[in-house]
Design an enzyme around this catalytic site. Structure first.
Site, PDB file in Angstrom:
ATOM      1  N   PHE A  20       0.944  -1.303  -0.316  1.00 50.40           N
ATOM      2  CA  PHE A  20      -0.179   0.084   0.251  1.00 50.40           C
ATOM      3  C   PHE A  20       1.080   0.946  -0.075  1.00 50.40           C
ATOM      4  O   PHE A  20       0.449   2.768   0.613  1.00 50.40           O
ATOM      5  CB  PHE A  20      -0.942   0.298   1.074  1.00 50.40           C
ATOM      6  CG  PHE A  20      -1.816  -0.666   1.469  1.00 50.40           C
ATOM      7  CD1 PHE A  20      -2.958  -1.700   0.662  1.00 50.40           C
ATOM      8  CD2 PHE A  20      -1.564  -2.095   2.255  1.00 50.40           C
ATOM      9  CE1 PHE A  20      -4.211  -2.381   0.765  1.00 50.40           C
ATOM     10  CE2 PHE A  20      -2.192  -2.984   2.931  1.00 50.40           C
ATOM     11  CZ  PHE A  20      -3.390  -3.312   1.210  1.00 50.40           C
ATOM     12  N   ARG A  21       1.727   1.130  -0.030  1.00 45.56           N
ATOM     13  CA  ARG A  21       2.471   2.420  -0.191  1.00 45.56           C
ATOM     14  C   ARG A  21       3.279   2.797   1.633  1.00 45.56           C
ATOM     15  O   ARG A  21       3.277   4.044   1.347  1.00 45.56           O
ATOM     16  CB  ARG A  21       2.802   3.062  -1.234  1.00 45.56           C
ATOM     17  CG  ARG A  21       2.705   3.007  -2.607  1.00 45.56           C
ATOM     18  CD  ARG A  21       2.844   4.045  -4.213  1.00 45.56           C
ATOM     19  NE  ARG A  21       2.452   3.776  -4.938  1.00 45.56           N
ATOM     20  CZ  ARG A  21       3.431   3.288  -5.601  1.00 45.56           C
ATOM     21  NH1 ARG A  21       4.843   3.049  -5.470  1.00 45.56           N
ATOM     22  NH2 ARG A  21       4.248   2.898  -7.151  1.00 45.56           N
ATOM     23  N   LEU A  22       2.770   1.771   2.003  1.00 43.27           N
ATOM     24  CA  LEU A  22       3.188   2.442   2.987  1.00 43.27           C
ATOM     25  C   LEU A  22       4.570   1.710   3.729  1.00 43.27           C
ATOM     26  O   LEU A  22       5.305   1.116   4.850  1.00 43.27           O
ATOM     27  CB  LEU A  22       2.015   1.880   4.541  1.00 43.27           C
ATOM     28  CG  LEU A  22       0.900   2.531   4.337  1.00 43.27           C
ATOM     29  CD1 LEU A  22      -0.387   1.522   4.927  1.00 43.27           C
ATOM     30  CD2 LEU A  22       0.601   3.243   4.656  1.00 43.27           C
TER      31      LEU A  22
END
Ligand code: FMN
Length: 209
Positions: A187-189
């Protein structure tokens, strides 16, 4: 994004970082990339700044690392060397796409001691040593033929002899004062941690991706 990825994975690569050894994780990541047989596991982008404040960057191989510095080898009359002699400051990035990792390093460069240069140069393949003699790195070259001709001249000059280390060939160590470790996450976290050298000790800060 795979459906198996989820937010429950909040495991961290960075909780075990030892601030007494800020470059240890970098050494571990390079070693892991080597162990996996990844290509150019120690290739890094190196940015330098010239006397007018203009940045320039290129790839080099990070061929030295210890607890406080990294290092690379190059021609001491190249553009990058002139920029380092002018301003000393460097910024570098290493990226291992297959591992989803990036490391960013800032520091002050200094010419590498000659005994380290000598040891490394003499460990290189003979043709690389001769090529180092033939290359006036960053200077204008009339044609590839001229380069090949110069290579052959040095091949002849040193035939049957040990190829000595050119005085114009050397290396730089970079005394690191900041390193950011970046670990790709779903999640691009992504996970980012910045280690910064203070007067007496290093500090560690987590930052948003
Ligand atoms: C993957 C890769 C690794 C490289 N490693 C080095 C190196 O270790 N030392 C070096 O002088 N040039 C290396 N080069 C060439 C440099 O990128 C650059 O072209 C050269 O050093 C001249 O840069 P300058 O004119 O800014 O000094 C490498 C290039 C690539 C693509």
């Amino acid at each position: 994004m795979s459906s198996t990825q989820n937010l429950d994975d909040n495991s961290s690569q960075f909780t075990t970082i030892d601030l007494e050894r800020p470059l240890q994780l970098l050494a571990d990541w390079v070693q892991e990339a080597k162990d996996l047989g990844l290509s150019e596991p120690d290739a890094m982008n190196l940015a330098t700044v010239d006397g007018n404040g203009n940045p320039h960057n290129r790839m080099v191989l990070m061929r030295h690392i210890n607890e406080r510095e990294i290092g690379f080898f190059t021609n001491l009359e190249s553009n990058k060397a002139a920029e380092i002699f002018a301003t000393q400051r460097t910024s570098s990035t290493l990226w291992w796409p297959q591992l989803g990792r990036q490391a960013r390093i800032e520091g002050t460069a200094a010419e590498m001691p000659r005994d380290m240069v000598e040891e490394y140069f003499q460990s290189r393949p003979r043709n690389s040593k001769i090529a180092a003699w033939a290359s006036r790195q960053s200077k204008e070259l009339a044609s590839m033929d001229s380069l090949h001709q110069e290579f052959r001249q040095y091949e002849e000059k040193f035939s049957e002899k040990t190829v000595p280390t050119p005085t114009f060939w050397g290396g730089f160590t970079i005394l690191v004062d900041k390193i950011e470790y970046w670990n790709g996450k779903p999640f691009r976290l992504h996970e980012r941690v910045v280690l910064t050298k203070g007067e007496k000790s290093w500090s560690k800060d987590r930052i948003y991706p």
